[in-house]
Design an enzyme around this catalytic site. Structure first.
Site, PDB file in Angstrom:
ATOM      1  N   ALA A  45       0.804  -1.051  -0.003  1.00  0.00           N
ATOM      2  CA  ALA A  45      -0.006   0.024  -0.081  1.00  0.00           C
ATOM      3  C   ALA A  45       0.798   1.379   0.024  1.00  0.00           C
ATOM      4  O   ALA A  45       0.590   2.254  -0.560  1.00  0.00           O
ATOM      5  CB  ALA A  45      -0.935  -0.039   1.263  1.00  0.00           C
ATOM      6  N   GLU A  46       1.950   1.147   0.839  1.00  0.00           N
ATOM      7  CA  GLU A  46       2.824   2.283   0.914  1.00  0.00           C
ATOM      8  C   GLU A  46       4.378   1.984   0.853  1.00  0.00           C
ATOM      9  O   GLU A  46       4.443   0.989   1.623  1.00  0.00           O
ATOM     10  CB  GLU A  46       2.561   3.305   2.101  1.00  0.00           C
ATOM     11  CG  GLU A  46       1.820   4.666   1.703  1.00  0.00           C
ATOM     12  CD  GLU A  46       0.268   4.150   1.696  1.00  0.00           C
ATOM     13  OE1 GLU A  46      -0.526   4.780   0.664  1.00  0.00           O
ATOM     14  OE2 GLU A  46      -0.189   3.077   2.392  1.00  0.00           O
ATOM     15  N   THR A  47       5.149   2.752   0.203  1.00  0.00           N
ATOM     16  CA  THR A  47       6.521   2.907   0.459  1.00  0.00           C
ATOM     17  C   THR A  47       6.947   4.080   0.987  1.00  0.00           C
ATOM     18  O   THR A  47       6.435   5.073   0.198  1.00  0.00           O
ATOM     19  CB  THR A  47       7.370   2.299  -0.773  1.00  0.00           C
ATOM     20  OG1 THR A  47       6.868   1.039  -1.204  1.00  0.00           O
ATOM     21  CG2 THR A  47       8.779   2.809  -0.604  1.00  0.00           C
ATOM     22  N   HIS A  73       0.283   4.830   8.789  1.00  0.00           N
ATOM     23  CA  HIS A  73       0.986   3.812   9.088  1.00  0.00           C
ATOM     24  C   HIS A  73       2.435   3.533   8.700  1.00  0.00           C
ATOM     25  O   HIS A  73       3.427   2.984   9.265  1.00  0.00           O
ATOM     26  CB  HIS A  73       0.269   2.525   8.728  1.00  0.00           C
ATOM     27  CG  HIS A  73       0.567   1.971   7.384  1.00  0.00           C
ATOM     28  ND1 HIS A  73      -0.070   2.626   6.269  1.00  0.00           N
ATOM     29  CD2 HIS A  73       1.302   1.166   6.763  1.00  0.00           C
ATOM     30  CE1 HIS A  73       0.450   2.060   5.010  1.00  0.00           C
ATOM     31  NE2 HIS A  73       1.423   1.237   5.425  1.00  0.00           N
TER      32      HIS A  73
END
Length: 262
Positions: A45-47, A73
């Site tokens: 979902a995220e880097t 997060h």
């Protein structure tokens, strides 16, 4: 060029729960296109990338498809890395985002506490597609920035939702849909859907709670609340509304460490 990468599960106490983020500490910024390609390759979902600048850390977040304005997060995961793996001294880490301004993470007795801007949503009309896309009745809608809040009847109904992601993406690619209800054992529960940026369902979404906290604080007449994002992985967040800021506490665990070869 070789970069170090960590995968850290945020808003959980053991691996395979919470929301995984790829954390890539940098000594200096690399090209935007390269950061986007790394995020696409990671397919999480995220880097998150960050660079130490004097006494702060400049921070940026990328989904597999786009840079985003704020991510809770992955910021929590970044602070976990700095405290646990980089021997950060002190109890408060100051971050700065060129899109969201100053952010802070404090180590406390609940774990790590995010200090983010509060984003109180305004009541709005239900989009015509929404109930069809969610497959249920929506009692109330509110909107703030990129977030649409859809309050539904119950926690049980929320857990059973099987949204039509193609319809959401077609009708509302720029809005993240936060579906929420009053909780049975916690103050409120939620799920978050944003196929327009490559995330059909996000496991635990700190940024969505910058909207949910003021929304539910007004409804429940409470400034301190416990929230549960009831995705498959799930996560618990300790929430406080403090004037124009929200405090969101949780814990994180490291899953892996590796190297990126470029």
């Amino acid at each position: 060029m070789t970069l170090t990468i960590y995968q850290i599960d945020a808003f959980c106490e053991k691996i395979f729960k919470g929301n995984p983020a790829a954390v890539v500490p940098l000594e200096k910024w690399i090209d935007d296109e390269l950061m986007q390609n790394i995020a696409m390759e990671n397919n999480l979902a995220e880097t998150v990338f960050f660079v130490k600048e004097n006494d702060k850390y400049a921070i940026r977040w990328f989904t597999p498809e786009a840079e985003i304005r704020l991510c809770g997060h992955a910021t929590l995961a970044s602070a976990h890395y700095l405290f646990e793996h980089d021997n950060y001294e002190g109890d408060v880490i100051h971050f700065h985002s060129h899109l969201s301004g100053p952010l802070a993470v404090t180590k406390n007795n609940k774990g790590l506490e995010l200090n983010f801007p509060s984003q109180k949503p305004s009541l709005s009309q239900k989009p015509d597609f929404l109930e069809k896309a969610l497959g249920c009745k929506v009692n109330q809608c509110a909107i703030e920035g990129m977030f649409l809040v859809a309050e539904i009847e119950s926690e049980e109904l929320l857990k059973k939702l099987t949204p039509d992601f193609n319809l959401i993406n077609k009708e509302s690619p720029d809005l993240g849909i936060i579906v929420t209800a009053k909780g049975k054992e916690v103050d409120f529960v939620s799920r978050f859907f944003h196929p327009g940026i490559g995330i059909n369902e996000d496991p635990v979404t700190g940024s969505a709670h910058t909207v949910l906290i003021p929304y539910w604080a007004e409804k429940l007449q409470k400034e301190e609340m416990i929230a549960h994002q009831v995705s498959k992985r799930g996560g618990v967040l300790h929430c406080v509304l403090k004037e124009d800021r929200v405090l969101i506490s949780g814990t994180a665990v490291t899953y892996l460490k590796g190297e990126i070869y470029l």
